[in-house]
Design a protein around this motif. Structure first.
Motif, PDB file in Angstrom:
ATOM      1  N   LEU A 183      75.316  26.175  63.560  1.00 54.23           N
ATOM      2  CA  LEU A 183      73.911  26.561  63.537  1.00 54.23           C
ATOM      3  C   LEU A 183      73.098  25.580  64.370  1.00 54.23           C
ATOM      4  CD1 LEU A 183      75.231  27.613  60.804  1.00 54.23           C
ATOM      5  CD2 LEU A 183      72.905  27.763  60.002  1.00 54.23           C
ATOM      6  N   LEU A 184      72.290  26.120  65.254  1.00 53.71           N
ATOM      7  CA  LEU A 184      71.334  25.319  66.005  1.00 53.71           C
ATOM      8  C   LEU A 184      69.976  25.594  65.362  1.00 53.71           C
ATOM      9  CD1 LEU A 184      70.588  23.485  68.398  1.00 53.71           C
ATOM     10  CD2 LEU A 184      70.325  25.565  69.773  1.00 53.71           C
ATOM     11  N   VAL A 185      69.490  24.635  64.596  1.00 56.22           N
ATOM     12  CA  VAL A 185      68.238  24.789  63.861  1.00 56.22           C
ATOM     13  C   VAL A 185      67.118  24.148  64.674  1.00 56.22           C
ATOM     14  CG1 VAL A 185      67.001  24.272  61.724  1.00 56.22           C
ATOM     15  CG2 VAL A 185      69.457  24.776  61.657  1.00 56.22           C
TER      16      VAL A 185
ATOM     17  N   GLN B  72      65.689  28.490  74.625  1.00 59.84           N
ATOM     18  CA  GLN B  72      66.304  29.092  75.810  1.00 59.84           C
ATOM     19  C   GLN B  72      67.226  28.143  76.575  1.00 59.84           C
ATOM     20  OE1 GLN B  72      65.611  28.749  79.364  1.00 59.84           O
ATOM     21  NE2 GLN B  72      67.084  30.372  79.784  1.00 59.84           N
ATOM     22  N   PRO B  73      66.798  26.930  76.926  1.00 61.38           N
ATOM     23  CA  PRO B  73      67.726  26.060  77.664  1.00 61.38           C
ATOM     24  C   PRO B  73      68.945  25.652  76.834  1.00 61.38           C
ATOM     25  CG  PRO B  73      65.516  25.050  77.524  1.00 61.38           C
ATOM     26  CD  PRO B  73      65.474  26.329  76.785  1.00 61.38           C
ATOM     27  N   ALA B  74      68.738  25.446  75.543  1.00 54.97           N
ATOM     28  CA  ALA B  74      69.853  25.055  74.680  1.00 54.97           C
ATOM     29  C   ALA B  74      70.876  26.182  74.575  1.00 54.97           C
ATOM     30  CB  ALA B  74      69.340  24.669  73.291  1.00 54.97           C
ATOM     31  N   LEU B  75      70.404  27.394  74.359  1.00 53.06           N
ATOM     32  CA  LEU B  75      71.332  28.528  74.251  1.00 53.06           C
ATOM     33  C   LEU B  75      72.042  28.782  75.574  1.00 53.06           C
ATOM     34  CD1 LEU B  75      69.257  30.972  72.023  1.00 53.06           C
ATOM     35  CD2 LEU B  75      71.200  29.537  71.348  1.00 53.06           C
TER      36      LEU B  75
ATOM     37  N   LYS C 153      80.100  31.974  71.470  1.00 48.84           N
ATOM     38  CA  LYS C 153      79.353  33.232  71.428  1.00 48.84           C
ATOM     39  C   LYS C 153      78.125  33.059  70.545  1.00 48.84           C
ATOM     40  CE  LYS C 153      83.524  36.041  71.641  1.00 48.84           C
ATOM     41  NZ  LYS C 153      84.388  36.941  70.869  1.00 48.84           N
ATOM     42  N   TRP C 154      77.040  33.713  70.945  1.00 48.77           N
ATOM     43  CA  TRP C 154      75.834  33.749  70.119  1.00 48.77           C
ATOM     44  C   TRP C 154      75.972  34.949  69.201  1.00 48.77           C
ATOM     45  CZ3 TRP C 154      71.732  37.300  69.644  1.00 48.77           C
ATOM     46  CH2 TRP C 154      70.605  36.819  68.963  1.00 48.77           C
ATOM     47  N   GLN C 155      75.822  34.734  67.896  1.00 49.77           N
ATOM     48  CA  GLN C 155      75.981  35.814  66.929  1.00 49.77           C
ATOM     49  C   GLN C 155      74.648  36.422  66.497  1.00 49.77           C
ATOM     50  OE1 GLN C 155      78.968  37.079  66.090  1.00 49.77           O
ATOM     51  NE2 GLN C 155      79.786  35.634  67.574  1.00 49.77           N
ATOM     52  N   ARG C 156      73.684  35.545  66.201  1.00 49.64           N
ATOM     53  CA  ARG C 156      72.388  36.046  65.734  1.00 49.64           C
ATOM     54  C   ARG C 156      71.405  34.880  65.659  1.00 49.64           C
ATOM     55  NH1 ARG C 156      75.799  35.470  61.682  1.00 49.64           N
ATOM     56  NH2 ARG C 156      75.219  34.285  59.834  1.00 49.64           N
ATOM     57  N   GLY C 157      70.150  35.229  65.570  1.00 46.33           N
ATOM     58  CA  GLY C 157      69.094  34.263  65.329  1.00 46.33           C
ATOM     59  C   GLY C 157      68.243  34.791  64.188  1.00 46.33           C
ATOM     60  N   GLN C 158      67.738  33.895  63.370  1.00 44.88           N
ATOM     61  CA  GLN C 158      66.940  34.341  62.232  1.00 44.88           C
ATOM     62  C   GLN C 158      65.978  33.264  61.784  1.00 44.88           C
ATOM     63  OE1 GLN C 158      70.437  35.002  59.788  1.00 44.88           O
ATOM     64  NE2 GLN C 158      69.705  33.463  58.342  1.00 44.88           N
TER      65      GLN C 158
ATOM     66  N   PHE D  99      61.100  27.010  60.899  1.00 42.18           N
ATOM     67  CA  PHE D  99      62.481  26.641  61.243  1.00 42.18           C
ATOM     68  C   PHE D  99      63.250  27.908  61.584  1.00 42.18           C
ATOM     69  CE2 PHE D  99      61.003  23.148  58.651  1.00 42.18           C
ATOM     70  CZ  PHE D  99      61.411  22.052  59.392  1.00 42.18           C
ATOM     71  N   TRP D 100      63.892  27.894  62.740  1.00 42.10           N
ATOM     72  CA  TRP D 100      64.655  29.028  63.249  1.00 42.10           C
ATOM     73  C   TRP D 100      66.105  28.596  63.392  1.00 42.10           C
ATOM     74  CZ3 TRP D 100      63.345  34.010  64.275  1.00 42.10           C
ATOM     75  CH2 TRP D 100      64.261  34.775  65.001  1.00 42.10           C
ATOM     76  N   ALA D 101      67.038  29.454  63.005  1.00 39.36           N
ATOM     77  CA  ALA D 101      68.469  29.146  63.138  1.00 39.36           C
ATOM     78  C   ALA D 101      69.138  30.128  64.086  1.00 39.36           C
ATOM     79  CB  ALA D 101      69.150  29.195  61.780  1.00 39.36           C
TER      80      ALA D 101
END
Length: 143
Positions: free
Chosen positions: A65-67, A93-96, A112-117, A127-129
């Motif tokens: 998780l990237l929080v 954006q730059p991190a992803l 792989k990116w699975q989801r953001g929430q 806080f976004w994960a």
């Protein structure tokens, strides 16, 4: 077990964004009061059995998780905010971009990116994960 040190090094080499840190769990990431911030949290691991050969092998799918935390502020009423006003998107954006399709050391499938929430909306912060996955064989084929 997946090491987050190469992930941390890759993100912190970007510059121009907050220093990415490690957090023990999601609650620790949400308790970081220095805003804006970005934290990596090791998530759950799902294990499935691979094809049998002379020894049992397992495919391990690890969630990372990237929080991202930003300060909440009141926006004035009026025209819709421009894309340049979206602090969360500017941090993510730059991190992803650095992580998606990257092959971490010891990995067998690119990230792989699975989801953001939305993780939490507190009086002082949002806080976004982003949930990313990395996969590898255990034990490794050359072990």
């Amino acid at each position: 077990m997946l090491s987050l040190t190469p992930w941390l090094d890759r993100l912190n080499a970007l510059g121009g964004m907050p220093t990415v840190q490690l957090a023990a769990d999601v609650e620790a990431a949400k308790n970081n009061t220095q805003l804006p911030n970005m934290m990596l949290v090791l998530g759950r691991e799902t294990v499935s059995h691979g094809p049998m050969s002379d020894q049992a092998r397992h495919r391990v799918k690890t969630e990372v998780l990237l929080v991202t935390g930003i300060r909440r502020r009141n926006q004035p009423l009026g025209p819709v905010a421009t894309a340049g006003d979206d602090e969360l998107a500017q941090l993510r954006q730059p991190a992803l971009t650095q992580l998606i399709n990257w092959m971490p050391p010891g990995g067998d499938i690119p990230v792989k990116w699975q989801r953001g929430q939305l993780l939490a909306l507190q009086s002082h912060a949002l806080f976004w994960a982003d949930v990313l996955t990395a996969e590898y064989w255990w034990p490794s084929p050359d072990a």
